[in-house]
Design a protein around this motif. Structure first.
Motif, PDB file in Angstrom:
ATOM      1  N   ILE A   1      -5.407  -5.752  -0.464  1.00 53.60           N
ATOM      2  CA  ILE A   1      -5.474  -4.231  -0.352  1.00 53.60           C
ATOM      3  C   ILE A   1      -3.938  -3.782   0.044  1.00 53.60           C
ATOM      4  CG2 ILE A   1      -6.495  -1.987   0.548  1.00 53.60           C
ATOM      5  CD1 ILE A   1      -8.816  -3.821   0.915  1.00 53.60           C
ATOM      6  N   ALA A   2      -3.246  -2.955  -0.650  1.00 53.51           N
ATOM      7  CA  ALA A   2      -1.991  -2.465   0.098  1.00 53.51           C
ATOM      8  C   ALA A   2      -2.324  -1.471   0.973  1.00 53.51           C
ATOM      9  CB  ALA A   2      -1.075  -1.944  -0.949  1.00 53.51           C
ATOM     10  N   GLU A   3      -1.431  -1.321   1.876  1.00 53.06           N
ATOM     11  CA  GLU A   3      -1.835  -0.218   3.122  1.00 53.06           C
ATOM     12  C   GLU A   3      -1.668   1.142   2.509  1.00 53.06           C
ATOM     13  OE1 GLU A   3       1.116  -0.430   6.522  1.00 53.06           O
ATOM     14  OE2 GLU A   3       0.508   1.622   6.995  1.00 53.06           O
ATOM     15  N   GLN A   4      -2.800   1.841   2.807  1.00 54.11           N
ATOM     16  CA  GLN A   4      -2.919   3.080   2.176  1.00 54.11           C
ATOM     17  C   GLN A   4      -2.893   4.225   2.988  1.00 54.11           C
ATOM     18  OE1 GLN A   4      -6.424   3.302  -0.968  1.00 54.11           O
ATOM     19  NE2 GLN A   4      -7.071   1.558   0.225  1.00 54.11           N
TER      20      GLN A   4
END
Lengths: 116, 112
Positions: A102-105
């Protein structure tokens, strides 16, 4: 730099109506995700778009649809509104996309939808 | 899909260290573990992310055991402004594509 922006801030609709929510990601971010957050619960994943293509879909009915535009902004559409659709709709953008991690959102402030 | 389980709520006092544990027994090999903080009427805010062992940044530490079936968010010396809901998030891929699962969150209340 501006963060993720969403419009409108609040919205009141009647059962059976249709609604369109809008999201502008942080400049340079190509991935946009949509979440539904019912009061007292955690956000529930609806969609993720990257480079204008749908990359993920949560367990939501076909009444929910979305799209991403060439400028990476996004719209979430909900048809035939039900009372249970009343919630905070959150948009999140991220710089990159990965199938696994998960990329930083970065989340916007959300749109509060009330269905009466 | 990997689901997460967290304590519903926790209380603490200013200056104390707070540890919040999240269970994710079905975590997939490539999944990362991410923690977010959310204040009322705001979107969640990224705190920290890790894959295994320990990760530390300026605001928190994340401890992940070798089996990765759980993780612990550690907040050093909390203040009143740390009162918020903390979410453990596990990214999951499937045949259908990318999905993320937020848990129900842990409501942390910091007292003076």
């Amino acid at each position: 730099d501006a963060g993720v922006t969403q419009s409108p801030t609040h919205l009141i609709k009647t059962r059976g109506q249709q609604v369109t929510l809008r999201c502008s990601p942080i400049s340079g971010h190509k991935s946009v995700s949509w979440y539904q957050q019912v009061l007292g619960q955690g956000p529930q994943f609806i969609f993720q778009y990257y480079e204008k293509e749908e990359r993920g879909r949560g367990n939501f009915p076909d009444r929910f649809s979305a799209r991403q535009f060439p400028n990476y902004s996004s719209e979430l559409n909900v048809n035939a509104l039900l009372l249970g659709d009343s919630a905070l709709y959150l948009c999140a953008s991220s710089l990159r996309y990965s199938r696994d991690n998960i990329a930083e959102q970065y989340f916007g402030p959300g749109t509060r939808l009330t269905v009466t | 899909l990997a689901k997460t389980t967290q304590p519903i709520s926790m209380d603490s006092y200013e200056g104390q260290e707070v540890n919040i544990t999240c269970s994710h027994n079905n975590i997939a090999t490539n999944d990362y573990i991410t923690w977010y903080q959310q204040f009322p009427s705001q979107g969640p805010r990224f705190i920290i992310q890790g894959y295994k062992t320990k990760v530390t940044n300026e605001v928190a530490s994340l401890f992940i055991p070798a089996d990765r079936k759980s993780s612990t968010l550690s907040l050093p010396r909390v203040s009143l402004s740390d009162t918020a809901v903390y979410y453990c998030l596990v990214g999951s891929s499937s045949t259908g594509g990318f999905k993320t699962i937020f848990g129900a969150g842990t409501r942390l209340f910091v007292k003076a």
